[in-house]
Scaffold this motif. Structure first.
Motif, PDB file in Angstrom:
ATOM      1  N   ASN A   1     -28.231   8.120 -38.465  1.00  0.00           N
ATOM      2  CA  ASN A   1     -27.577   9.588 -37.891  1.00  0.00           C
ATOM      3  C   ASN A   1     -27.169   9.593 -36.845  1.00  0.00           C
ATOM      4  N   VAL A   2     -27.860  10.513 -35.385  1.00  0.00           N
ATOM      5  CA  VAL A   2     -27.401  10.106 -34.191  1.00  0.00           C
ATOM      6  C   VAL A   2     -26.558   9.129 -34.012  1.00  0.00           C
ATOM      7  N   GLY A   3     -26.820   7.997 -34.573  1.00  0.00           N
ATOM      8  CA  GLY A   3     -25.656   6.978 -33.541  1.00  0.00           C
ATOM      9  C   GLY A   3     -24.450   6.736 -33.712  1.00  0.00           C
ATOM     10  N   ALA A   4     -24.137   7.935 -35.646  1.00  0.00           N
ATOM     11  CA  ALA A   4     -22.966   7.779 -35.820  1.00  0.00           C
ATOM     12  C   ALA A   4     -22.180   9.051 -34.472  1.00  0.00           C
ATOM     13  N   ALA A   5     -22.950   9.985 -34.300  1.00  0.00           N
ATOM     14  CA  ALA A   5     -22.672  11.470 -33.521  1.00  0.00           C
ATOM     15  C   ALA A   5     -21.854  10.941 -32.627  1.00  0.00           C
ATOM     16  N   LEU A   6     -23.345   9.695 -31.820  1.00  0.00           N
ATOM     17  CA  LEU A   6     -22.773   9.490 -30.450  1.00  0.00           C
ATOM     18  C   LEU A   6     -21.924   8.637 -30.451  1.00  0.00           C
ATOM     19  N   ILE A   7     -21.364   7.764 -31.250  1.00  0.00           N
ATOM     20  CA  ILE A   7     -20.528   7.232 -31.262  1.00  0.00           C
ATOM     21  C   ILE A   7     -18.705   7.803 -31.454  1.00  0.00           C
ATOM     22  N   ALA A   8     -19.027   9.224 -32.728  1.00  0.00           N
ATOM     23  CA  ALA A   8     -17.724   9.430 -32.987  1.00  0.00           C
ATOM     24  C   ALA A   8     -17.798  11.106 -31.103  1.00  0.00           C
ATOM     25  N   PHE A   9     -18.409  10.608 -30.679  1.00  0.00           N
ATOM     26  CA  PHE A   9     -18.488  11.766 -29.099  1.00  0.00           C
ATOM     27  C   PHE A   9     -18.073  10.527 -28.110  1.00  0.00           C
ATOM     28  N   GLY A  10     -18.092  10.227 -28.566  1.00  0.00           N
ATOM     29  CA  GLY A  10     -17.633   8.596 -27.038  1.00  0.00           C
ATOM     30  C   GLY A  10     -18.626   8.911 -26.052  1.00  0.00           C
ATOM     31  N   GLU A  11     -20.204   8.556 -26.345  1.00  0.00           N
ATOM     32  CA  GLU A  11     -21.142   8.588 -25.670  1.00  0.00           C
ATOM     33  C   GLU A  11     -22.771   8.375 -26.162  1.00  0.00           C
ATOM     34  N   GLN A  12     -21.620   6.409 -26.742  1.00  0.00           N
ATOM     35  CA  GLN A  12     -22.679   6.095 -26.965  1.00  0.00           C
ATOM     36  C   GLN A  12     -24.010   5.323 -26.544  1.00  0.00           C
ATOM     37  N   ASP A  13     -24.374   5.974 -24.960  1.00  0.00           N
ATOM     38  CA  ASP A  13     -25.935   5.247 -24.419  1.00  0.00           C
ATOM     39  C   ASP A  13     -26.962   6.857 -24.630  1.00  0.00           C
ATOM     40  N   GLY A  14     -25.905   8.171 -24.776  1.00  0.00           N
ATOM     41  CA  GLY A  14     -26.514   8.887 -24.712  1.00  0.00           C
ATOM     42  C   GLY A  14     -26.498  10.132 -23.752  1.00  0.00           C
ATOM     43  N   PHE A  15     -26.755  10.798 -24.009  1.00  0.00           N
ATOM     44  CA  PHE A  15     -26.634  12.282 -23.063  1.00  0.00           C
ATOM     45  C   PHE A  15     -27.668  12.625 -21.942  1.00  0.00           C
ATOM     46  N   ASP A  16     -27.484  12.628 -21.115  1.00  0.00           N
ATOM     47  CA  ASP A  16     -28.817  13.059 -19.826  1.00  0.00           C
ATOM     48  C   ASP A  16     -29.884  14.098 -20.561  1.00  0.00           C
ATOM     49  N   LEU A  17     -28.969  14.953 -21.471  1.00  0.00           N
ATOM     50  CA  LEU A  17     -30.413  16.573 -21.366  1.00  0.00           C
ATOM     51  C   LEU A  17     -30.190  17.050 -23.149  1.00  0.00           C
ATOM     52  N   VAL A  18     -30.773  17.181 -23.256  1.00  0.00           N
ATOM     53  CA  VAL A  18     -31.194  16.903 -25.220  1.00  0.00           C
ATOM     54  C   VAL A  18     -31.250  18.341 -25.149  1.00  0.00           C
ATOM     55  N   PHE A  19     -30.518  19.543 -25.729  1.00  0.00           N
ATOM     56  CA  PHE A  19     -31.084  20.963 -26.112  1.00  0.00           C
ATOM     57  C   PHE A  19     -31.657  20.701 -27.412  1.00  0.00           C
ATOM     58  N   GLU A  20     -32.981  20.732 -28.114  1.00  0.00           N
ATOM     59  CA  GLU A  20     -33.247  20.634 -29.698  1.00  0.00           C
ATOM     60  C   GLU A  20     -33.821  21.877 -30.176  1.00  0.00           C
ATOM     61  N   CYS A  21     -32.542  22.607 -30.305  1.00  0.00           N
ATOM     62  CA  CYS A  21     -32.504  24.186 -30.804  1.00  0.00           C
ATOM     63  C   CYS A  21     -33.181  24.853 -32.444  1.00  0.00           C
ATOM     64  N   THR A  22     -33.654  23.549 -33.536  1.00  0.00           N
ATOM     65  CA  THR A  22     -33.414  23.862 -34.765  1.00  0.00           C
ATOM     66  C   THR A  22     -35.127  23.876 -35.313  1.00  0.00           C
ATOM     67  N   GLY A  23     -35.571  23.454 -34.326  1.00  0.00           N
ATOM     68  CA  GLY A  23     -37.230  23.111 -34.757  1.00  0.00           C
ATOM     69  C   GLY A  23     -37.849  21.661 -36.550  1.00  0.00           C
ATOM     70  N   ALA A  24     -36.188  21.460 -36.811  1.00  0.00           N
ATOM     71  CA  ALA A  24     -36.386  20.674 -38.014  1.00  0.00           C
ATOM     72  C   ALA A  24     -36.728  18.825 -37.489  1.00  0.00           C
ATOM     73  N   GLU A  25     -37.794  18.579 -38.047  1.00  0.00           N
ATOM     74  CA  GLU A  25     -38.736  17.134 -38.042  1.00  0.00           C
ATOM     75  C   GLU A  25     -36.894  16.508 -37.393  1.00  0.00           C
ATOM     76  N   PRO A  26     -35.907  16.062 -38.727  1.00  0.00           N
ATOM     77  CA  PRO A  26     -34.639  15.065 -37.978  1.00  0.00           C
ATOM     78  C   PRO A  26     -34.836  14.812 -36.880  1.00  0.00           C
ATOM     79  N   CYS A  27     -34.244  16.199 -37.036  1.00  0.00           N
ATOM     80  CA  CYS A  27     -33.657  16.446 -35.576  1.00  0.00           C
ATOM     81  C   CYS A  27     -34.135  16.281 -34.006  1.00  0.00           C
ATOM     82  N   ILE A  28     -36.024  16.490 -34.213  1.00  0.00           N
ATOM     83  CA  ILE A  28     -36.159  16.413 -33.160  1.00  0.00           C
ATOM     84  C   ILE A  28     -36.388  14.847 -33.845  1.00  0.00           C
ATOM     85  N   GLN A  29     -36.628  14.425 -33.930  1.00  0.00           N
ATOM     86  CA  GLN A  29     -36.043  12.781 -34.517  1.00  0.00           C
ATOM     87  C   GLN A  29     -35.258  11.933 -33.792  1.00  0.00           C
ATOM     88  N   MET A  30     -33.948  12.744 -34.047  1.00  0.00           N
ATOM     89  CA  MET A  30     -32.285  12.165 -33.530  1.00  0.00           C
ATOM     90  C   MET A  30     -32.580  12.637 -32.722  1.00  0.00           C
TER      91      MET A  30
END
Length: 304
Positions: free
Chosen positions: A251-280
């Motif tokens: 899922n996060v891979g699909a998002a990174l492709i959509a954003f054009g940031e396949q290598d990922g972001f420098d900084l990630v704020f995880e603001c949900t506390g949901a287990e899948p989002c922490i993993q992503m």
């Protein structure tokens, strides 16, 4: 001689799940070192909603009636003995946590870790400390903060959740003097939107956001909080840990492709506390990047 009758006020008092009562209460004068504040604006935190719906927030269960609310601003209406830096009529924001000011954490300036912390509207300690959903409240002057003239009460009520993001950024060494960075935010509730706003104010070169709610994402993009957004696909809950991890990475891979940031972001704020989002969020960060876990999670789930 008849006793002097003290004035009364009203408060929204939670007695149990979905049992919120509008009740009169005695309005006591502020004690030594306290000020009395007329509440003008109060935000609703996720913890308030959990207490209202379930009578508990995580492990903290209601043991007695409790006034909720802790994201607030108002006007000083009385000043207790010993208080010299506030006057009646002064506009202020309220910091809801009351630290002991004597432990090693407090003395090192990390009072958020104070083991004797009492927090207004939380059932963590007993007797509970009432929050801000009342006409007026007495609160220690050292955790009441004057407002500048150009700050509205509604804006000041956001000071408490904003402080969460400021603290997270400080822990992640992210500041206006940091080199330009790309930022990804999971969750665009109040905390996530503030994370986006903070990232922009700190000079992030790109701010993108992920959520499961398209309407929230549309708002975040339309109002300029995030430059690009991605809505996670729905689906059945993963049956095994391996399946959950695989799905999170996909899922996060699909998002990174959509954003054009396949290598990922420098900084990630995880603001949900949901287990899948922490993993992503881990997969959403660039190699050597940083992940800031801001959202309050639930108990660890165990697959059958």
């Amino acid at each position: 001689m008849s006793p002097i009758a003290l004035p009364t006020q009203h408060a929204a008092v939670l007695h149990g799940p979905k049992d919120l009562r509008y009740e009169p209460r005695t309005l006591w004068p502020p004690q030594q070192g306290h000020v009395q504040v007329q509440i003008v604006a109060t935000g609703l935190c996720g913890s308030d909603l959990h207490y209202y719906m379930h009578g508990r927030n995580g492990d903290f269960a209601l043991q007695a009636p409790l006034v909720l609310g802790h994201e607030s601003a108002g006007v000083v209406t009385a000043v207790g003995p010993g208080v010299k830096n506030f006057v009646v009529g002064q506009r202020v924001a309220i910091e809801a946590g009351i630290m002991c000011r004597d432990c090693s954490y407090c003395k090192r300036g990390r009072y958020n870790l104070c083991k004797n912390m009492r927090f207004a509207s939380s059932a963590k300690t007993f007797p509970h400390l009432d929050g801000t959903l009342q006409d007026r409240m007495n609160h220690p002057a050292h955790v009441v903060h004057p407002l500048p003239d150009n700050c509205t009460f509604d804006q000041a009520a956001l000071a408490e959740p904003l402080s969460v993001l400021l603290h997270a950024s400080h822990r992640g060494a992210f500041s206006p003097s940091s080199p330009p960075q790309t930022v990804l935010v999971f969750g665009v509730g109040a905390i996530g939107l503030l994370a986006c706003a903070l990232a922009k104010s700190y000079g992030a070169t790109r701010v993108c956001a992920i959520d499961i709610n398209q309407a929230r994402l549309d708002f975040a993009k339309r109002e300029g909080f995030a430059q690009e957004v991605f809505c996670l696909p729905g689906g059945d809950r993963a049956k095994t840990t391996e399946e959950a991890l695989k799905r999170a990475k996909e899922n996060v891979g699909a998002a990174l492709i959509a954003f054009g940031e396949q290598d990922g972001f420098d900084l990630v704020f995880e603001c949900t506390g949901a287990e899948p989002c922490i993993q992503m969020s881990i997969h959403g960060a660039i190699t050597g990047g940083k992940v800031l876990l801001v959202g309050m999670g639930s108990r660890t789930s165990h697959s059958p």
